[in-house]
Design a protein around this motif. Sequence first.
Motif, PDB file in Angstrom:
ATOM      1  N   VAL A 234      47.090  41.182  30.630  1.00  0.00           N
ATOM      2  CA  VAL A 234      47.116  39.716  30.652  1.00  0.00           C
ATOM      3  C   VAL A 234      46.614  39.226  29.299  1.00  0.00           C
ATOM      4  O   VAL A 234      45.434  39.362  28.973  1.00  0.00           O
ATOM      5  N   THR A 235      47.532  38.695  28.477  1.00  0.00           N
ATOM      6  CA  THR A 235      47.172  38.284  27.121  1.00  0.00           C
ATOM      7  C   THR A 235      46.741  36.828  27.092  1.00  0.00           C
ATOM      8  O   THR A 235      45.879  36.441  26.310  1.00  0.00           O
ATOM      9  N   ASP A 236      47.352  36.028  27.951  1.00  0.00           N
ATOM     10  CA  ASP A 236      47.035  34.600  28.021  1.00  0.00           C
ATOM     11  C   ASP A 236      47.660  34.070  29.306  1.00  0.00           C
ATOM     12  O   ASP A 236      48.376  34.810  29.990  1.00  0.00           O
ATOM     13  N   ILE A 237      47.433  32.792  29.608  1.00  0.00           N
ATOM     14  CA  ILE A 237      48.109  32.194  30.760  1.00  0.00           C
ATOM     15  C   ILE A 237      49.622  32.351  30.542  1.00  0.00           C
ATOM     16  O   ILE A 237      50.132  31.962  29.500  1.00  0.00           O
TER      17      ILE A 237
ATOM     18  N   LEU B 133      38.321  44.463  32.897  1.00  0.00           N
ATOM     19  CA  LEU B 133      39.247  44.764  33.993  1.00  0.00           C
ATOM     20  C   LEU B 133      39.021  43.759  35.107  1.00  0.00           C
ATOM     21  O   LEU B 133      37.892  43.556  35.558  1.00  0.00           O
ATOM     22  N   VAL B 134      40.114  43.145  35.529  1.00  0.00           N
ATOM     23  CA  VAL B 134      40.062  42.195  36.623  1.00  0.00           C
ATOM     24  C   VAL B 134      40.708  42.866  37.828  1.00  0.00           C
ATOM     25  O   VAL B 134      41.766  43.481  37.704  1.00  0.00           O
ATOM     26  N   VAL B 135      40.055  42.804  38.973  1.00  0.00           N
ATOM     27  CA  VAL B 135      40.638  43.363  40.182  1.00  0.00           C
ATOM     28  C   VAL B 135      40.962  42.201  41.111  1.00  0.00           C
ATOM     29  O   VAL B 135      40.073  41.414  41.437  1.00  0.00           O
ATOM     30  N   ALA B 136      42.223  42.061  41.499  1.00  0.00           N
ATOM     31  CA  ALA B 136      42.604  40.905  42.314  1.00  0.00           C
ATOM     32  C   ALA B 136      43.455  41.324  43.500  1.00  0.00           C
ATOM     33  O   ALA B 136      44.012  42.422  43.516  1.00  0.00           O
ATOM     34  N   GLY B 137      43.550  40.456  44.494  1.00  0.00           N
ATOM     35  CA  GLY B 137      44.331  40.753  45.698  1.00  0.00           C
ATOM     36  C   GLY B 137      43.434  41.269  46.811  1.00  0.00           C
ATOM     37  O   GLY B 137      42.293  41.698  46.561  1.00  0.00           O
TER      38      GLY B 137
ATOM     39  N   LEU C  50      51.459  35.603  42.526  1.00  0.00           N
ATOM     40  CA  LEU C  50      50.678  36.684  41.911  1.00  0.00           C
ATOM     41  C   LEU C  50      49.912  36.210  40.686  1.00  0.00           C
ATOM     42  O   LEU C  50      48.872  36.759  40.340  1.00  0.00           O
ATOM     43  N   GLU C  51      50.435  35.177  40.018  1.00  0.00           N
ATOM     44  CA  GLU C  51      49.678  34.582  38.917  1.00  0.00           C
ATOM     45  C   GLU C  51      48.374  34.004  39.490  1.00  0.00           C
ATOM     46  O   GLU C  51      47.304  34.143  38.898  1.00  0.00           O
ATOM     47  N   GLY C  52      48.484  33.397  40.667  1.00  0.00           N
ATOM     48  CA  GLY C  52      47.289  32.891  41.346  1.00  0.00           C
ATOM     49  C   GLY C  52      46.295  34.013  41.595  1.00  0.00           C
ATOM     50  O   GLY C  52      45.115  33.919  41.232  1.00  0.00           O
ATOM     51  N   HIS C  53      46.763  35.123  42.190  1.00  0.00           N
ATOM     52  CA  HIS C  53      45.865  36.264  42.446  1.00  0.00           C
ATOM     53  C   HIS C  53      45.228  36.751  41.137  1.00  0.00           C
ATOM     54  O   HIS C  53      44.027  37.002  41.069  1.00  0.00           O
ATOM     55  N   LEU C  54      46.076  36.904  40.096  1.00  0.00           N
ATOM     56  CA  LEU C  54      45.604  37.438  38.811  1.00  0.00           C
ATOM     57  C   LEU C  54      44.507  36.596  38.190  1.00  0.00           C
ATOM     58  O   LEU C  54      43.581  37.120  37.582  1.00  0.00           O
TER      59      LEU C  54
ATOM     60  N   PRO D 244      42.058  38.714  26.070  1.00  0.00           N
ATOM     61  CA  PRO D 244      42.953  39.412  26.992  1.00  0.00           C
ATOM     62  C   PRO D 244      42.166  40.318  27.938  1.00  0.00           C
ATOM     63  O   PRO D 244      41.066  40.740  27.640  1.00  0.00           O
ATOM     64  N   PHE D 245      42.786  40.632  29.097  1.00  0.00           N
ATOM     65  CA  PHE D 245      42.166  41.596  30.005  1.00  0.00           C
ATOM     66  C   PHE D 245      43.235  42.417  30.728  1.00  0.00           C
ATOM     67  O   PHE D 245      44.406  42.038  30.744  1.00  0.00           O
ATOM     68  N   ALA D 246      42.789  43.540  31.285  1.00  0.00           N
ATOM     69  CA  ALA D 246      43.682  44.343  32.123  1.00  0.00           C
ATOM     70  C   ALA D 246      43.456  43.888  33.557  1.00  0.00           C
ATOM     71  O   ALA D 246      42.356  43.457  33.909  1.00  0.00           O
TER      72      ALA D 246
END
Length: 338
Positions: A145-148, A263-267, A112-116, A129-131
């Motif tokens: 998501v504040t950082d890696i 905002l990041v949309v992943a998956g 899920l880190e990969g997807h994010l 940072p992002f949502a």
Amino acid sequence: MLVLGIETSCDETGVALYDTQQGLLGHTLHSQINMHRDYGGVVPELASRDHIRQVLPLIAQLFEQTKTSLHAIDAIAYTQGPGLAGALLTGASIGNALAFAHNIPALPIHHLEGHLLSPLLSDPAPTFPFAALLVSGGHTQLMRVTDIGQYELLGETVDDAAGEAFDKTAKLLGLDYPGGSLLAELATQGQPKRFKLPRPMLHSHDLNFSFSGLKTAAALLINKQEMDAQTRADVALAFEEAITDVLVKKSVTALKTTGLQQLVVAGGVGANSRLRQKLQHQLVDTAVTVFFPELEFCTDNGAMIALAGALRLQQLNTLPPPANGSFTVKARWNLADL
Ligand code: ATP
Ligand code: MG
Ligand code: FE
């Protein structure tokens, strides 16, 4: 630094090369969807066996494509979990064996880190940072998501994942597995507002989701109707409208409560064009920017794993020790535990 990424958590074998200076050098993918279609879902044992057949030829193809070789690689990133244990073991053992043989580190990556992080493969890319709205076949989560490596869970589904709800409803409509994108295609022929399906937890004052009731409501509706071609499209549209309304509303609430401006949309469900349209539309007059991964990086792929490995490496000051041949996989693994 050059990282080889290997993804084998479910039914896609993906490998990729990511360079910390030059970005993504190349990626190759083999989808097992045709093999599992006859069973209406992923058969774990068949998945593992097929990953075994595919990983090495795909890596060879990747090296040929990018005119590189294993000798040029600084580390190998592989998906450690979550996913199907046997499928994960395939990528993990090949990744660790290659890393051991070449005396380089093997980096275990959370799927899920990969997807994010997958939107970071695009240009322009979001900055921390992002949502993040993570909507895949097995997960539906809102994260800060504040950082890696710094992921805070803001809310998640209490039952089915969005992709799962898409796939189950698609099945009820007689579509092939996995039906998410087929349902979306069918919905484009639907007449708006003929049917209305519930929007579960829309007003629940939290950032959680629930989709099993929506799927049941769709099942009841389908059983009540004469299902001609137009009616199937109308139900598909009603379902897509309901589920995307909830995803959009909760994402907007997450942005408001956190004050985050990206905002990041992943998956996989992030590939849904109605969801993309609605989010863009809702946020057009705000300071928020929405980032979507390229369509090919929405569903499972090796590029996001190579990227996550490279970013993890960059974050460390020293190279971790070379692989020593011992490793584990985690079929279940919470991202927030990272
Ligand atoms: P997880 O990452 O949670 O382990 P997964 O890897 O199986 O699950 P992904 O590969 O990210 O999930 O996404 C697959 C899901 O995306 C499937 O449920 C599929 O139906 C759905 N999907 C793909 N394209 C679309 C689309 N255009 N509209 C809706 N859903 C879609
Ligand atoms: Mg898949
Ligand atoms: Fe996935």
